[in-house]
Write a protein that holds these residues in place. Structure first.
Motif, short mmCIF file in Angstrom:
data_model
loop_
_atom_site.label_atom_id
_atom_site.label_comp_id
_atom_site.label_asym_id
_atom_site.label_seq_id
_atom_site.Cartn_x
_atom_site.Cartn_y
_atom_site.Cartn_z
N ASN A 222 5.03 -8.64 -1.40
CA ASN A 222 5.96 -8.08 -2.38
C ASN A 222 7.06 -7.34 -1.63
N VAL A 223 8.27 -7.89 -1.65
CA VAL A 223 9.36 -7.35 -0.84
C VAL A 223 10.10 -6.27 -1.64
N SER A 224 9.52 -5.09 -1.64
CA SER A 224 10.21 -3.93 -2.21
C SER A 224 11.05 -3.25 -1.15
N LEU A 225 10.71 -3.48 0.10
CA LEU A 225 11.47 -3.03 1.27
C LEU A 225 11.48 -4.20 2.26
N PRO A 226 12.37 -4.19 3.23
CA PRO A 226 12.41 -5.29 4.22
C PRO A 226 11.30 -5.14 5.26
N TRP A 227 10.11 -5.55 4.87
CA TRP A 227 8.93 -5.35 5.70
C TRP A 227 9.01 -6.14 7.00
#
Length: 697
Positions: A597-602
Motif C-alpha cells: 500500500n503506497v501511502s508513502l514512497p516506500w
C-alpha cells in the motif's frame, strides 16, 4: 430572474414587485442584501455596512464543530439531540487552545458562521445538523447563515484527523494517489483525465445533499521530499498531472462559476507543501521551513497547480515559512522572490503581490488550522492580537480552527487591522455565501432525502472502476500474473498494528475469496500462490519522529535519532512471518504475489526480491486488487511517484539530503552524485519511476 423557493423558520417572507424575499433582519423592508436579484458583491457590501464589529469578527473565524449525535446522553444537547451544547475546556488538542462553547452560544453570542465538520455521520444526520445550526443563525439580528466545510470524504483509507476525517459514508474512491495512478493508466492507453470530472461530479452531488458546501480540498502540493508524511493526500509528483487534475476538480466541483449547485473549493497548501526540510512537517517546529536549494524549483515544480486553480473560491496557505539560509534565489514570473521568513498565511509577498496583484486571484484566503496559536512560524514573538493582525493585513481573510473572538477583536479595536481590510475580508466571505445560495434557496436541505440521494450517486459505480484502475503492477517475473483460473491462494495482510493486520486479513480474505477464478485456502502450505499484502505506516504529521521518517519496510529497526540517541522504528509488524511465508512458498514451487500500500514512497529493497509479482495499491479495495491479479481486470495503473532506490539516495548528512528536497523523484537524477540513480530498479530491470506500470501480454 426566476423566483427561488425560499424557506424560513423564524423570520418572515416579504413581497416586493410581486416576488418573495426573506426579511432576514426583521425590519419589514427589503434590504439590498435580502434581494436575490442583486449581484453577490452588491449584497455583500450592503450586509457588511450593517454589521457591527462582533459580527465581523465572528465571520472571520472558522472552527471545528461537533454534532450532538456522539455526545453522551447526560451532556447538554438541543434540537432533539442534534446540536452539541457542551462547554469543552481548552487544551484538548493542538488546535483547541481555547474553551469551546455550545453550538447555540457560538452562533448567537460569538457570531461564528463557518464550521468544520470532522465526524463520520450519515448524510441524513449531517443534513439535519446543518439545518439545525441554520435555524439558530436565522433567528439572529441579521440572519446570516452558517457554512459547513469538511476535509475530503470520498477516498478510502484509515481515518486521520485533518486528512481523512470520514470514510465509507459517501462513494469511496481509492486514495488520491490511486486516482492519479488510474488517470496515468488511462493516458497511457490513449485516454484522458475524464474520470476526474466524474469524481468531482459525484462529490458535488453527495455533499450538496448533506448540506456540506465547502471542501478543504484538494491538495495541489507536488511531492518532492519522499519523507513528507502527508504525501498520501496528494496526487503525486508530476506538476503537469497535478495541474490538470486540480483544474478539473475546481471546474467539476464549482462549475463555470460558483453557484447554488456548487461545492466551494479551498485549494491547499499554497505555494506548495512539497519542499519539506527532510520530510519534517510544519505542524511541529522541526518542519517549519520550506526549502528551495535548487534554482528554479519553486516556479517549475510547485506553483503550476495553483495557477490552474485561480477560479477556486479560496486558497489555503501552508504553515511553513520560506527559509533564506536553506534556499537559493528563486524567481516567480521572472522576478526574484524576496523571502520573508514567516508562515505563508503571514506572508504578504506571496498572498498580496503574487496571488492577488500578479495572478489576479479574486477569492479569499483561508488559513490552515491554529496559525495564531501553535503553528505561528516566524511570528512566535508577537502577541496573539498581533498575530491576527499580521495574518489579516498580509492577506488572510479567515482564520481556521479558532474561536478566539477576543484577540481578533482586540487587534481591530487597537487599529492593528484597518476597517477597510476587515470589511474587505468580510465581503469576500459573504460573496461566497451569496453565490452558494445560502441566504436564499439553499439555507436548508431535505434531510430526510439525503441518504437516498447519496446512494443514488453516480460515484459508487465509478469508484469501483477507479479502484481497479488504480492498481499498479510493478513486477511480473515469468508471467506470474494473471493467476490462472482455479489457483489456490492464501491471503494475509501485514500492518504496523498487529490487531489491524488481523482485522484486515479477515476483510481481504472475504473480498479475495469472492474474486473470479481464485480459490481461497486457509493453509499457506496448500496454496499455489500466497498473496501477501503489506500496509506500512510511518510517522504522524502532528509530531516529529525521533529520527528521520523511516521509509524502509522494517520491524524494530535501530536508528540514530536527530539528537544522536538510539531509537527503534517499525513500519510493519510480523516481518519474520512475512519472510517465512514468502520463502517457504518459493521452496515448494508456489508463487509469491506481494502488494504494497503506497501511502508513502516506500523503499522496497528488502521486499521486492521475495516477490514473483509485486503490485502497488493506494488504499485500493482488496477486491480490486484480486481482480487485477486474477486477470478479471487488466493491469492498468501507473506510479504517480518515484520509489527511492535505497536509503543511500535519501541520506541526510549535517542536515542536507543527498537528493534535493524541492525536486520531484522523476527529476532528481540530474542533481544526484555521479554514478548514483534515484529510482528503484528491480531484479527484472523495471525502474520504479513516475509512470511505471506493467501490462499483461
Amino acid at each position: 430572474m426566476t423566483q427561488p423557493t425560499l424557506e424560513v423558520r423564524s423570520k418572515k417572507l416579504i413581497e416586493s414587485d410581486g416576488l418573495q424575499f426573506k426579511d432576514l433582519n426583521g425590519n419589514g423592508e427589503l434590504d439590498p442584501y435580502e434581494d436575490w436579484r442583486l449581484s453577490p458583491a452588491e449584497r455583500a457590501a450592503d450586509l457588511v455596512s450593517k454589521m457591527n464589529l462582533d459580527e465581523k469578527v465572528g465571520l472571520m473565524l472558522i472552527n471545528s464543530r461537533f454534532t450532538g449525535y456522539q455526545t453522551a446522553d447526560d451532556e447538554p444537547k438541543s434540537h432533539d439531540g442534534i446540536l452539541d451544547e457542551r462547554i469543552i475546556e481548552a487544551g484538548t488538542s493542538i488546535f483547541a487552545t481555547r474553551k469551546v462553547y455550545g453550538t447555540t452560544e457560538t452562533v448567537e453570542r460569538m457570531q461564528l458562521r463557518h464550521f468544520i465538520l470532522r465526524e463520520n455521520e450519515s448524510p441524513n444526520r449531517v443534513a439535519a445538523w446543518n439545518n439545525a445550526m441554520n435555524e439558530v443563525a436565522e433567528a439572529t439580528r441579521l440572519g446570516i447563515p452558517c457554512l459547513t466545510a469538511s476535509n475530503s470524504r470520498n477516498e478510502n483509507g484509515e481515518m486521520v484527523f485533518g486528512m481523512n476525517d470520514a470514510v465509507g459514508i459517501f462513494s469511496t474512491f481509492p486514495a488520491t494517489m490511486g486516482i492519479a495512478a488510474a488517470v496515468l493508466g488511462d493516458k497511457a492507453d490513449g485516454g484522458d483525465a475524464s474520470i476526474i470530472s466524474g469524481f468531482a461530479e459525484a462529490v458535488r452531488q453527495e455533499w450538496r445533499a448533506s448540506g456540506i458546501r465547502k471542501g478543504y480540498m484538494y491538495m495541489a502540493d507536488v511531492v518532492t521530499d519522499p519523507r513528507w508524511q502527508r504525501i498520501y493526500g496528494t496526487f503525486g509528483e508530476s506538476p503537469e498531472l497535478v495541474t490538470e487534475i486540480i483544474g478539473l476538480l475546481v471546474d467539476g466541483l464549482q462549475g463555470d462559476e460558483l453557484g447554488p449547485d456548487s461545492i466551494s473549493t479551498t485549494i491547499k497548501h499554497f505555494p506548495g507543501g512539497g519542499p519539506r526540510e527532510n520530510g519534517f512537517d510544519p505542524h511541529y517546529a522541526e518542519g517549519k521551513w520550506n526549502c528551495y536549494p535548487t534554482p528554479g524549483s519553486l516556479d517549475k515544480y510547485h506553483l503550476p497547480p495553483f495557477r490552474a486553480a485561480l477560479k477556486a473560491a479560496s486558497f489555503m496557505p501552508y504553515y511553513s515559512a520560506p527559509s533564506i539560509k536553506k534556499s537559493v534565489t528563486q524567481e516567480i514570473d521572472g522576478t526574484d522572490v524576496p523571502y520573508e521568513e514567516t508562515g505563508f498565511a503571514f506572508n504578504h509577498y506571496f498572498l498580496g503581490t503574487v496571488l492577488r496583484d500578479r495572478w489576479g486571484f479574486k477569492g479569499y484566503v483561508n488559513s490552515d488550522s491554529g496559525i495564531t496559536d501553535n503553528m505561528c512560524w516566524g511570528v512566535e514573538e508577537l502577541s496573539r492580537p498581533e498575530r491576527f493582525a499580521k495574518a489579516v493585513m498580509s492577506g488572510t481573510d479567515i482564520i481556521a480552527d479558532s474561536n478566539n473572538i477576543e484577540d481578533l477583536k482586540a487587534a481591530a479595536e487597537a487599529g492593528m487591522i484597518s476597517e477597510h481590510r476587515m470589511n474587505e475580508a468580510c465581503e469576500r466571505l459573504l460573496v461566497e455565501m451569496f453565490q452558494l445560495g445560502l441566504f436564499d434557496e439553499k439555507t436548508y436541505v431535505d434531510a430526510d432525502a439525503a441518504d437516498e440521494l447519496v446512494k443514488a450517486s453516480s460515484g459508487w459505480e465509478l469508484a469501483d472502476e477507479v479502484h481497479r484502475k488504480s492498481v499498479v503492477v510493478l513486477k511480473n517475473s515469468s508471467g506470474t500474473l494473471p493467476l490462472a483460473a482455479g489457483t489456490k491462494v492464501y491471503v494475509e495482510v501485514f500492518h504496523k498494528d498487529p490487531e489491524q493486520g488481523t482485522t484486515k486479513t479477515a476483510q481481504a480474505r472475504e473480498e479475495v475469496g469472492a474474486a473470479a477464478g481464485l480459490q481461497l485456502v486457509d493453509d499457506a502450505n496448500d496454496a499455489d500462490a500466497v498473496f501477501l499484502l503489506l500496509d506500512p505506516q510511518s510517522g504522524d504529521y502532528f509530531s516529529a519522529t525521533a529520527a528521520l521518517l523511516e521509509l524502509t519496510i522494517c520491524e524494530n529497526k535501530m536508528l540514530t535519532a536527530v539528537d544522536g540517541s538510539e531509537t527503534t522504528e517499525t513500519t510493519i509488524s510480523g516481518l519474520d512471518r512475512f519472510r517465512e511465508l514468502a520463502t517457504s512458498a518459493r521452496e515448494r514451487g508456489a508463487k509469491v504475489v506481494v502488494s504494497v500500500n503506497v501511502s508513502l514512497p516506500w523503499i522496497l529493497d528488502d521486499v521486492e526480491p521475495l516477490a514473483d509479482a509485486l503490485i502497488a495499491g493506494f488504499s485500493s479495495f482488496y477486491a480490486a486488487q484480486a481482480d487485477v491479479i486474477s486477470g478479471a481486470y487488466p493491469a492498468h495503473g501507473q506510479l504517480p511517484i518515484t520509489l527511492p532506490a535505497s536509503e543511500a539516495v535519501i541520506e541526510v548528512t549535517d542536515g542536507v539530503c543527498i537528493s534535493p528536497n524541492d525536486v520531484p523523484g522523476y527529476d532528481k537524477d540530474q542533481y544526484m552524485p555521479e554514478g548514483m540513480s534515484y529510482a528503484y530498479v528491480d531484479a527484472d530491470g523495471n525502474v520504479y519511476r513516475l509512470g511505471h506500470g506493467l501490462r499483461y501480454a
